[in-house]
Design a protein around this motif. Structure first.
Motif, short mmCIF file in Angstrom:
data_model
loop_
_atom_site.label_atom_id
_atom_site.label_comp_id
_atom_site.label_asym_id
_atom_site.label_seq_id
_atom_site.Cartn_x
_atom_site.Cartn_y
_atom_site.Cartn_z
N VAL A 288 0.80 -1.24 0.00
CA VAL A 288 0.00 0.00 0.00
C VAL A 288 0.84 1.29 0.00
CG1 VAL A 288 -1.82 -1.20 1.29
CG2 VAL A 288 -0.30 0.37 2.50
N TYR A 289 2.14 1.19 0.27
CA TYR A 289 2.89 2.43 0.49
C TYR A 289 3.55 2.99 -0.77
CZ TYR A 289 2.34 1.16 5.36
OH TYR A 289 1.81 0.82 6.58
N PRO A 290 3.29 4.28 -1.07
CA PRO A 290 3.91 4.91 -2.23
C PRO A 290 5.27 5.53 -1.88
CG PRO A 290 2.28 6.38 -1.31
CD PRO A 290 2.33 5.18 -0.41
N ALA A 291 6.19 4.73 -1.32
CA ALA A 291 7.50 5.26 -0.91
C ALA A 291 8.56 4.86 -1.94
CB ALA A 291 7.88 4.72 0.46
N ASP A 292 9.73 5.55 -1.89
CA ASP A 292 10.82 5.17 -2.80
C ASP A 292 11.32 3.76 -2.48
OD1 ASP A 292 11.10 7.66 -4.27
OD2 ASP A 292 11.62 8.50 -2.31
N SER A 293 11.29 3.41 -1.19
CA SER A 293 11.77 2.09 -0.79
C SER A 293 10.86 1.54 0.31
CB SER A 293 13.20 2.23 -0.28
OG SER A 293 13.69 0.99 0.12
N VAL A 294 10.19 0.44 0.01
CA VAL A 294 9.33 -0.20 1.01
C VAL A 294 9.95 -1.54 1.36
CG1 VAL A 294 7.03 -1.09 1.54
CG2 VAL A 294 7.29 0.89 0.01
N LYS A 295 10.21 -1.75 2.65
CA LYS A 295 10.85 -3.00 3.06
C LYS A 295 9.98 -3.74 4.05
CE LYS A 295 15.40 -1.29 2.09
NZ LYS A 295 15.52 -1.98 0.79
N SER A 296 9.71 -4.99 3.75
CA SER A 296 8.91 -5.79 4.68
C SER A 296 9.83 -6.55 5.62
CB SER A 296 8.04 -6.78 3.91
OG SER A 296 7.41 -7.64 4.84
N VAL A 297 9.46 -6.51 6.91
CA VAL A 297 10.21 -7.28 7.91
C VAL A 297 9.73 -8.72 7.97
CG1 VAL A 297 10.91 -5.42 9.46
CG2 VAL A 297 8.64 -6.41 9.69
N GLY A 298 8.71 -9.05 7.16
CA GLY A 298 8.14 -10.40 7.17
C GLY A 298 6.69 -10.34 7.61
N LYS A 299 6.14 -11.49 7.93
CA LYS A 299 4.75 -11.53 8.40
C LYS A 299 4.67 -10.95 9.80
CE LYS A 299 2.93 -15.38 5.76
NZ LYS A 299 4.18 -15.76 5.07
N ARG A 300 3.61 -10.19 10.07
CA ARG A 300 3.45 -9.52 11.36
C ARG A 300 3.53 -10.51 12.54
NH1 ARG A 300 2.18 -5.00 13.86
NH2 ARG A 300 2.55 -3.78 11.99
N ALA A 301 3.05 -11.73 12.33
CA ALA A 301 3.03 -12.70 13.43
C ALA A 301 4.37 -13.40 13.64
CB ALA A 301 1.94 -13.73 13.17
N ASP A 302 5.31 -13.22 12.71
CA ASP A 302 6.57 -13.96 12.77
C ASP A 302 7.67 -13.12 13.41
OD1 ASP A 302 8.81 -15.50 12.40
OD2 ASP A 302 8.45 -15.88 10.27
N GLU A 303 7.68 -13.11 14.75
CA GLU A 303 8.62 -12.25 15.48
C GLU A 303 10.07 -12.57 15.17
OE1 GLU A 303 7.53 -12.77 19.58
OE2 GLU A 303 6.40 -10.90 19.53
N ALA A 304 10.38 -13.86 15.00
CA ALA A 304 11.77 -14.24 14.74
C ALA A 304 12.25 -13.62 13.43
CB ALA A 304 11.90 -15.76 14.69
N GLU A 305 11.38 -13.61 12.44
CA GLU A 305 11.75 -13.06 11.14
C GLU A 305 11.90 -11.52 11.24
OE1 GLU A 305 12.58 -14.85 8.61
OE2 GLU A 305 12.91 -13.14 7.27
N ILE A 306 11.02 -10.89 12.01
CA ILE A 306 11.10 -9.43 12.19
C ILE A 306 12.44 -9.07 12.86
CG2 ILE A 306 10.07 -7.39 13.29
CD1 ILE A 306 7.34 -8.81 13.09
N ALA A 307 12.77 -9.82 13.93
CA ALA A 307 14.02 -9.58 14.65
C ALA A 307 15.21 -9.71 13.71
CB ALA A 307 14.17 -10.56 15.81
N LYS A 308 15.16 -10.72 12.87
CA LYS A 308 16.28 -11.00 11.97
C LYS A 308 16.44 -9.93 10.90
CE LYS A 308 18.05 -14.85 9.33
NZ LYS A 308 17.98 -16.29 9.15
N SER A 309 15.33 -9.32 10.48
CA SER A 309 15.38 -8.37 9.37
C SER A 309 15.69 -6.94 9.79
CB SER A 309 14.02 -8.32 8.65
OG SER A 309 13.47 -9.58 8.47
N LEU A 310 15.35 -6.58 11.04
CA LEU A 310 15.30 -5.17 11.41
C LEU A 310 16.60 -4.39 11.16
CD1 LEU A 310 13.60 -2.90 12.62
CD2 LEU A 310 14.46 -3.57 14.87
N PHE A 311 17.71 -4.84 11.73
CA PHE A 311 18.96 -4.09 11.58
C PHE A 311 19.45 -4.07 10.13
CE2 PHE A 311 20.00 -5.00 16.27
CZ PHE A 311 19.60 -3.73 16.66
N ARG A 312 19.21 -5.19 9.41
CA ARG A 312 19.62 -5.23 8.00
C ARG A 312 18.86 -4.16 7.22
NH1 ARG A 312 16.78 -7.39 4.25
NH2 ARG A 312 15.78 -8.91 5.61
#
Ligand code: AMP
Ligand code: MG
Length: 354
Positions: A288-312
């Motif tokens: 939905v976002y009209p930004a120059d760069s949209v990055k998904s941290v993963g599925k909202r329910a998948d905390e491990a994936e969010i943790a892994k993606s954030l700093f990158r």
């Protein structure tokens, strides 16, 4: 200084490289290495001069102590005293792993390593390269995260090189950090254990394994450069942390639909000012976002994936020279607590409620 960058596979460790890396640490040099949390910048923990070099390489204030990494349980009593049973129970369950515990230190740990404190932070990592390096270096490796002070912690060797090339003797590239967030820090020098930094090991996991409640310490002004009203127990928490170069705002609200709508409006404003924009989104909202760069941290329910993606992701925005960043906020239960803790610091506590 010339920095040697070497690739090593965790399941096929090149012993000659490890022996060389161990020698560098024994002779007072610095080696950056992978761990399961984030990359570490290692030096001989029992050598004050090595610790001073770590502070200099990172540009880190010298009152912000380092974590001492060990590979064997027998090494714990050599550097730490007054170790309570609850801590041993936690070690039994979560070591090796993403857990740091603080104890009173023994004589052999120099004040440089502990930022002048009489306590020492100890962790036993599970990453095989980290363990082999600790063994090869004689047993005690002081290692903060391998970033320049204030920057997001590196989860890939290329980000270590970006911050520390020319400032350390060797960087070991062992691939992506599995967890992606720093260790949970638990202080065992008070009557009851206190969590100084949330991480992968949650409050609930600590309560169950240690058989006692673990309180949480929040540090006034943490992350926003604000005034300290008391001496912080985790001195690192008072400094600005994890920050991307662009300005980061977290948008929080009960309804994701409203959060997304708010971010979309803000993006239009930023674009009208000619700013390059980015969004930290989830798989559910990224489109939905009209930004120059949209990055998904993963599925909202998948905390491990969010943790892994954030700093990158924070680092990738820097690579793309994004100037204005909006982030959705995340649930603060379980590991979500650690994720929001890092995100808030990265944003200098700048959060909007919609
Ligand atoms: P980093 O190495 O970047 O993960 O940072 C290490 C963290 O451990 C910092 O936040 C330090 O303040 C904290 N730490 C290390 N030693 C101690 C200690 N003796 N007491 C309290 N916090 C500590
Ligand atoms: Mg750090």
């Amino acid at each position: 200084m010339d920095t040697r960058i070497v690739k090593i596979e965790e399941d096929n460790i090149d012993q000659t490289v490890l022996i060389r890396a161990g020698e560098i640490i024994k002779s007072g040099g610095l080696v950056a290495f992978p761990t399961e949390t984030v990359y570490g910048l290692g030096g001989d923990a029992l050598n004050g001069t090595s610790s001073r070099k770590i502070y200099a390489a990172k540009g880190r204030p010298s009152d912000n102590p380092l974590i001492v990494h060990i590979a064997k349980m027998e090494d714990l009593p050599r550097i730490a005293r007054d170790i309570p049973k609850q801590a041993l129970a936690l070690a039994g369950k979560y070591w090796p792993g993403p857990l740091t515990m603080i104890f009173n230190k023994t004589e052999c740990v120099p004040p440089e390593t502990t930022g002048g404190l009489s306590t020492v932070a100890v962790r036993m990592p599970s990453n095989k390269i980290a363990r082999a390096l600790i063994e090869a270096s004689g047993g005690y490796v002081a290692a903060p995260s391998a970033n320049r002070s204030g920057r997001p912690s590196p989860t890939l060797a290329k980000y270590v090189a970006e911050d520390l090339d020319g400032r350390v003797d060797m960087i070991i590239d062992g691939g992506a950090a599995e967890i992606g967030l720093e260790s949970t820090i638990v202080d065992f020098t008070e009557e009851n254990p206190v969590i100084l930094r949330p991480g992968y090991i949650t409050e609930e996991m600590i309560r169950q394994a240690a058989g006692c409640p673990a309180g949480r310490k929040t540090v006034p002004g943490a992350g926003d450069g604000g005034e300290e009203t008391e001496a912080p127990k985790a001195p690192g928490m008072k400094y600005r942390h994890y920050a991307p170069r662009g300005s980061l705002t977290i948008v929080e609200g009960k309804e994701t639909r409203l959060v997304s709508a708010f971010i979309c409006r803000e993006l239009q404003g930023a674009k009208a000012e000619g700013k390059k924009t980015g969004v930290i989104a989830t798989d559910e909202t990224a489109a939905v976002y009209p930004a120059d760069s949209v990055k998904s941290v993963g599925k909202r329910a998948d905390e491990a994936e969010i943790a892994k993606s954030l700093f990158r992701i924070l680092r990738e925005f820097d690579d793309e020279e994004i100037q204005v960043i909006y982030a959705e906020s995340f649930d603060v239960q379980g590991m979500g607590q650690a994720i929001m803790n890092r995100l808030l610091k990265a944003a200098g506590n700048h959060m909007v409620h919609v």
